[in-house]
Design a protein around this motif. Structure first.
Motif, PDB file in Angstrom:
ATOM      1  N   GLU A   1       7.017  -3.338   0.041  1.00  0.00           N
ATOM      2  CA  GLU A   1       5.560  -3.340   0.111  1.00  0.00           C
ATOM      3  C   GLU A   1       4.985  -2.731   1.376  1.00  0.00           C
ATOM      4  O   GLU A   1       3.791  -2.426   1.408  1.00  0.00           O
ATOM      5  CB  GLU A   1       5.019  -4.756  -0.100  1.00  0.00           C
ATOM      6  CG  GLU A   1       5.504  -5.774   0.878  1.00  0.00           C
ATOM      7  CD  GLU A   1       5.127  -7.193   0.449  1.00  0.00           C
ATOM      8  OE1 GLU A   1       4.486  -7.363  -0.602  1.00  0.00           O
ATOM      9  OE2 GLU A   1       5.485  -8.121   1.178  1.00  0.00           O
ATOM     10  N   GLU A   2       5.773  -2.496   2.409  1.00  0.00           N
ATOM     11  CA  GLU A   2       5.228  -1.806   3.581  1.00  0.00           C
ATOM     12  C   GLU A   2       4.972  -0.337   3.299  1.00  0.00           C
ATOM     13  O   GLU A   2       4.174   0.304   3.987  1.00  0.00           O
ATOM     14  CB  GLU A   2       6.173  -1.956   4.777  1.00  0.00           C
ATOM     15  CG  GLU A   2       6.184  -3.355   5.374  1.00  0.00           C
ATOM     16  CD  GLU A   2       6.935  -3.421   6.681  1.00  0.00           C
ATOM     17  OE1 GLU A   2       7.346  -2.344   7.179  1.00  0.00           O
ATOM     18  OE2 GLU A   2       7.100  -4.529   7.216  1.00  0.00           O
ATOM     19  N   GLN A   3       5.647   0.203   2.292  1.00  0.00           N
ATOM     20  CA  GLN A   3       5.502   1.628   1.978  1.00  0.00           C
ATOM     21  C   GLN A   3       4.999   1.900   0.563  1.00  0.00           C
ATOM     22  O   GLN A   3       4.674   3.045   0.241  1.00  0.00           O
ATOM     23  CB  GLN A   3       6.858   2.329   2.156  1.00  0.00           C
ATOM     24  CG  GLN A   3       7.442   2.201   3.555  1.00  0.00           C
ATOM     25  CD  GLN A   3       8.815   2.819   3.654  1.00  0.00           C
ATOM     26  OE1 GLN A   3       9.021   3.963   3.260  1.00  0.00           O
ATOM     27  NE2 GLN A   3       9.769   2.069   4.161  1.00  0.00           N
ATOM     28  N   VAL A   4       4.943   0.865  -0.272  1.00  0.00           N
ATOM     29  CA  VAL A   4       4.669   1.060  -1.690  1.00  0.00           C
ATOM     30  C   VAL A   4       3.628   0.041  -2.152  1.00  0.00           C
ATOM     31  O   VAL A   4       3.645  -1.113  -1.726  1.00  0.00           O
ATOM     32  CB  VAL A   4       5.963   0.876  -2.525  1.00  0.00           C
ATOM     33  CG1 VAL A   4       5.695   1.098  -4.009  1.00  0.00           C
ATOM     34  CG2 VAL A   4       7.059   1.812  -2.030  1.00  0.00           C
TER      35      VAL A   4
ATOM     36  N   ALA B   1       0.855  -1.191   0.000  1.00  0.00           N
ATOM     37  CA  ALA B   1       0.000   0.000   0.000  1.00  0.00           C
ATOM     38  C   ALA B   1       0.883   1.230   0.000  1.00  0.00           C
ATOM     39  O   ALA B   1       1.994   1.220   0.536  1.00  0.00           O
ATOM     40  CB  ALA B   1      -0.918  -0.003   1.216  1.00  0.00           C
ATOM     41  N   GLY B   2       0.360   2.293  -0.607  1.00  0.00           N
ATOM     42  CA  GLY B   2       1.115   3.538  -0.678  1.00  0.00           C
ATOM     43  C   GLY B   2       1.274   3.986  -2.113  1.00  0.00           C
ATOM     44  O   GLY B   2       0.382   3.772  -2.953  1.00  0.00           O
ATOM     45  N   THR B   3       2.396   4.605  -2.427  1.00  0.00           N
ATOM     46  CA  THR B   3       2.671   5.085  -3.780  1.00  0.00           C
ATOM     47  C   THR B   3       2.554   3.944  -4.782  1.00  0.00           C
ATOM     48  O   THR B   3       3.196   2.905  -4.619  1.00  0.00           O
ATOM     49  CB  THR B   3       4.090   5.677  -3.863  1.00  0.00           C
ATOM     50  OG1 THR B   3       4.198   6.765  -2.937  1.00  0.00           O
ATOM     51  CG2 THR B   3       4.388   6.183  -5.271  1.00  0.00           C
ATOM     52  N   PRO B   4       1.724   4.085  -5.827  1.00  0.00           N
ATOM     53  CA  PRO B   4       1.606   3.007  -6.820  1.00  0.00           C
ATOM     54  C   PRO B   4       2.838   2.940  -7.715  1.00  0.00           C
ATOM     55  O   PRO B   4       3.185   3.904  -8.393  1.00  0.00           O
ATOM     56  CB  PRO B   4       0.352   3.389  -7.606  1.00  0.00           C
ATOM     57  CG  PRO B   4       0.235   4.867  -7.453  1.00  0.00           C
ATOM     58  CD  PRO B   4       0.813   5.209  -6.119  1.00  0.00           C
TER      59      PRO B   4
END
Length: 275
Positions: free
Chosen positions: A36-39, A11-14
Motif C-alpha cells: 500500500e505504500e506504492q499501490v 495510493a498509486g497504481t490502482p
C-alpha cells in the motif's frame, strides 16, 4: 449505491484484487500491508460473501427487487463481473490492474470478457482458464445444495483446508491455518451456494485470455494441488504477454501463505505498467 462492500487503502497504481472461494477480501490483508505504500489497493467482497449481500446491496438484508431475481435465478460470474465494473464506475477508475485468486480469477476473466478496455494489466493467482469438467461441476453443485440444507459450520472448512493450503503452511504455520478456518466459517451459506453455482456455470476462458494483449503475470504456489503449476504454465503460454512466477512453500493462497514473496514478485511488475 455501491454494489459490493470493499476495502481500500494505499495510493498509486490502482490494483483491484478479487478473492478466492470460500473467503472474502480479508484474504488479501497480509499482502496489502506490503503493497500500500506504492499501490492503491481495492479489494471487494464478492456478491454474497464477506460483507457484500447476495441481493446486490452493500448492507446485508436490504432487498433490491431489481437485482434479487437475477441473482437468485442465474448465479453467474458475469453478474459478479458486472458488480466489479459498476464499482469501478463509481470510483471513477477507467482502467485498473485487475488481479484474482482462484474464483477471483474466474471473475477477473469475466470482466476481461465484458470490458477488456478497463484492464491495464492482469494478475492471475492460482486460478485456471478452462471450464469445469462434469465431475468438478457436480461436486460444486453438491456443495451448494449441502450449504443450503445444512449451513457451512465445520464441514466446509474441514473439507477445504487441506487443499487450499500447501503442505509447508499446514506443517509450519498453524496460525495461518486458523486464520483461514475463521475466514471460511464467517461466510454465509447462501453466498457459498451462489458462488459454487456461478463457478459451475462459467464458460471456458482460454480464448478470452489469448485475446488479451496487455501485460499479464501468472502466479502459482509450488504446492498448489487445486490449480497446480502445470495449469499455470498453460495459462502463461496462452496469454500473449504472460509472465509466470512460482511461489515456493505455498499452496493455493500465496497472499496468506507467502505474502512477502508475493509482494516481491508483484511490486516490480506493477511499477513497469502504464496505468
Amino acid at each position: 449505491m455501491v454494489p459490493v462492500h470493499y476495502i481500500e487503502s494505499g495510493a498509486g497504481t490502482p490494483l483491484v484484487l478479487l478473492h478466492a472461494f470460500p473467503v472474502d477480501a480479508r484474504m488479501w490483508n497480509p499482502l496489502r500491508g506490503r503493497l500500500e505504500e506504492q499501490v492503491r489497493i481495492i479489494a471487494p467482497d464478492q456478491r454474497g460473501l464477506g460483507e457484500s449481500s447476495l441481493d446486490g446491496s452493500t448492507a446485508r438484508g436490504m432487498l433490491d427487487p431489481k437485482t434479487a431475481p437475477l441473482t437468485a435465478d442465474r448465479p453467474s460470474v458475469d453478474v459478479a463481473a458486472a458488480d466489479i465494473l459498476e464499482l469501478l464506475d463509481q470510483l471513477e477508475l477507467p482502467r485498473v490492474v485487475l488481479g484474482g485468486c482462484s474464483m477471483g480469477g474466474y471473475v477477473a476473466t469475466a470482466v476481461l470478457r465484458a470490458a477488456p478496455q478497463r484492464v491495464a494489466g492482469l494478475l492471475m493467482v492460482d486460478t485456471k482458464a478452462p471450464a469445469d469438467t462434469d465431475e468438478q461441476r457436480a461436486n460444486r453443485l453438491g456443495v451448494a445444495t449441502r450449504a443450503e440444507q445444512e449451513g457451512t459450520s465445520g464441514w466446509l472448512a474441514d473439507t477445504m483446508l487441506p487443499n487450499l493450503l500447501g503442505e509447508s503452511t499446514r506443517r509450519q504455520r498453524p496460525e495461518v491455518v486458523e486464520e483461514l478456518r475463521a475466514l471460511i466459517e464467517a461466510q454465509p451459506a447462501d453466498g457459498v451456494a451462489w458462488a459454487q453455482r456461478a463457478m459451475a456455470a462459467r464458460p471456458d476462458s482460454v480464448e478470452t485470455l489469448r485475446a488479451f494483449s496487455g501485460p499479464s503475470m501468472v502466479v502459482v504456489g509450488a504446492e498448489d494441488t487445486i490449480t497446480p503449476p502445470s495449469a499455470a504454465r498453460e495459462m502463461a503460454e496462452v496469454l500473449p504477454r504472460g509472465e509466470l512466477v512460482e511461489m515456493a512453500g505455498s499452496g493455493h493462497l500465496p497472499s496468506l501463505e507467502v505474502p512477502d514473496a508475493l509482494a516481491d514478485a508483484v511490486l516490480p511488475w506493477l511499477a513497469s505498467l502504464d496505468v
